[in-house]
Design a protein around this motif. Structure first.
Motif, PDB file in Angstrom:
ATOM      1  N   THR A 101       0.822  -1.204   0.000  1.00 33.69           N
ATOM      2  CA  THR A 101       0.000   0.000   0.000  1.00 33.69           C
ATOM      3  C   THR A 101       0.858   1.257   0.000  1.00 33.69           C
ATOM      4  O   THR A 101       1.884   1.330   0.669  1.00 33.69           O
ATOM      5  CB  THR A 101      -0.891   0.012   1.264  1.00 33.69           C
ATOM      6  N   VAL A 103       0.474   5.736   0.225  1.00 38.88           N
ATOM      7  CA  VAL A 103      -0.430   6.719   0.811  1.00 38.88           C
ATOM      8  C   VAL A 103      -0.133   8.096   0.230  1.00 38.88           C
ATOM      9  O   VAL A 103       1.027   8.430  -0.044  1.00 38.88           O
ATOM     10  CB  VAL A 103      -0.284   6.751   2.354  1.00 38.88           C
ATOM     11  N   LEU A 110      -5.111   5.245   4.471  1.00 37.98           N
ATOM     12  CA  LEU A 110      -4.811   4.143   3.564  1.00 37.98           C
ATOM     13  C   LEU A 110      -6.047   3.731   2.776  1.00 37.98           C
ATOM     14  O   LEU A 110      -7.159   3.751   3.301  1.00 37.98           O
ATOM     15  CB  LEU A 110      -4.288   2.934   4.348  1.00 37.98           C
ATOM     16  N   TRP A 178       3.328   5.077   9.911  1.00 40.24           N
ATOM     17  CA  TRP A 178       2.664   3.911   9.336  1.00 40.24           C
ATOM     18  C   TRP A 178       1.866   3.130  10.363  1.00 40.24           C
ATOM     19  O   TRP A 178       0.852   2.512  10.027  1.00 40.24           O
ATOM     20  CB  TRP A 178       3.682   3.038   8.608  1.00 40.24           C
ATOM     21  N   ARG A 185      -6.745   2.049   9.289  1.00 38.05           N
ATOM     22  CA  ARG A 185      -7.374   1.139   8.340  1.00 38.05           C
ATOM     23  C   ARG A 185      -8.053  -0.032   9.068  1.00 38.05           C
ATOM     24  O   ARG A 185      -9.102  -0.520   8.635  1.00 38.05           O
ATOM     25  CB  ARG A 185      -6.360   0.601   7.325  1.00 38.05           C
TER      26      ARG A 185
END
Length: 224
Positions: A101, A103, A110, A178, A185
Motif C-alpha cells: 500500500t 499513501v 490508507l 505507518w 485502516r
C-alpha cells in the motif's frame, strides 16, 4: 553493453571498488530472469550496500524472481542481524508483482486493503507463519515489519494491534506514521489503541499528526 554474459555480470556484481560497476551489474541481472537465481546471496548482500540505487535495484531484482526466491528468503529469518530479518519480511511482502500500500501525503488515510497474497508459490502458510513468529522477535523493527505485513494482507489483526500500539511510542518517525495509518485502516477493532493515539498527537511531524487524527476518527476514539 546489453549483450554482457552472465559471467561478466557476476564479475561486475562482485566489484567492491567501483559502486557504479556494481550498480550497472545489478540492473543487467534483471534481463536474465530465473537464471539470476544463483546470485541471490550476493543480491541480498547488496540490499545493504552503502549506495541507495544499488539497494533499491537489488530489491527489485529479488522481488521479480518471484516464488523462486522464497526458499532463500525464508532462510534469512534465522539471520542474527535484525536489519536482515526485517528486510526479509519487506521483500517477501512484495514478491512478484504485488506492491504494498502507498499513501498520499496530503491525505494520510490508507486505501482499502488488497487481500491478494504475493507470489509465494506453494508456501503461503509457511511465509505467514514466519511473519507470525516474527511478532515475538526481540527486535522492535522486526516486530513492526511483521505486523505491517500481516495487516497488509488482513491476517492476525488482533495480534498485530499491540505491536502497532507499541510502535507509536518507540518506533522511528516513519514507523509511527505507518502505525497510525494501519491502525486507522483496521478501524473499530483497534479501539485499544485510542490512548496511545491520543498521546501520539504530540508528534512534531505534521503528516503523522494528520494520520493519528484520522485514525482516531476512523476507530471512533472520540467516544471512547
Amino acid at each position: 553493453m546489453n549483450d554482457a554474459s552472465m559471467e561478466d555480470v557476476v564479475r561486475q556484481l562482485n566489484d567492491n571498488d567501483d559502486w557504479l560497476v556494481r550498480a550497472v551489474a545489478v540492473r543487467k541481472l534483471m534481463r536474465f530472469g530465473p537464471a539470476a537465481l544463483p546470485q541471490l546471496p550476493r543480491l541480498f548482500e547488496l540490499v545493504f550496500d552503502a549506495k541507495v540505487p544499488i539497494q533499491s535495484d537489488s530489491c527489485r531484482v529479488i522481488r521479480h524472481l518471484g516464488a523462486a526466491a522464497v526458499p532463500f528468503l525464508l532462510e534469512r529469518f534465522r539471520d542474527s542481524d535484525a536489519r536482515r530479518r526485517a528486510r526479509t519480511i519487506n521483500l517477501l511482502s512484495e514478491t512478484g508483482d504485488r506492491m504494498s500500500t502507498t499513501v498520499r501525503l496530503a491525505e494520510q488515510v490508507l486505501p482499502p486493503r488488497n487481500g491478494e497474497l504475493p507470489e509465494w508459490g506453494c508456501e503461503p502458510d509457511v511465509v505467514l507463519d514466519a511473519f507470525r513468529k516474527s511478532l515475538e522477535d526481540p527486535d522492535h523493527h522486526v516486530r513492526f515489519a511483521a505486523a505491517s505485513s500481516l495487516e497488509e494482507f488482513g491476517h492476525d489483526i488482533p495480534e498485530v494491534i499491540p505491536v502497532l500500539i507499541e510502535t507509536l511510542a518507540v518506533g522511528t518517525a516513519h514507523e509511527q506514521n505507518w502505525a497510525a495509518l494501519r491502525l486507522g485502516r483496521i478501524g473499530t477493532p483497534a479501539r485499544s489503541a485510542c490512548e496511545a493515539l491520543r498521546r501520539a498527537l504530540d508528534t512534531d511531524c505534521r503528516y503523522t499528526h494528520l494520520a493519528v487524527r484520522n485514525a482516531l476518527q476512523l476507530i471512533g476514539c472520540v467516544t471512547c
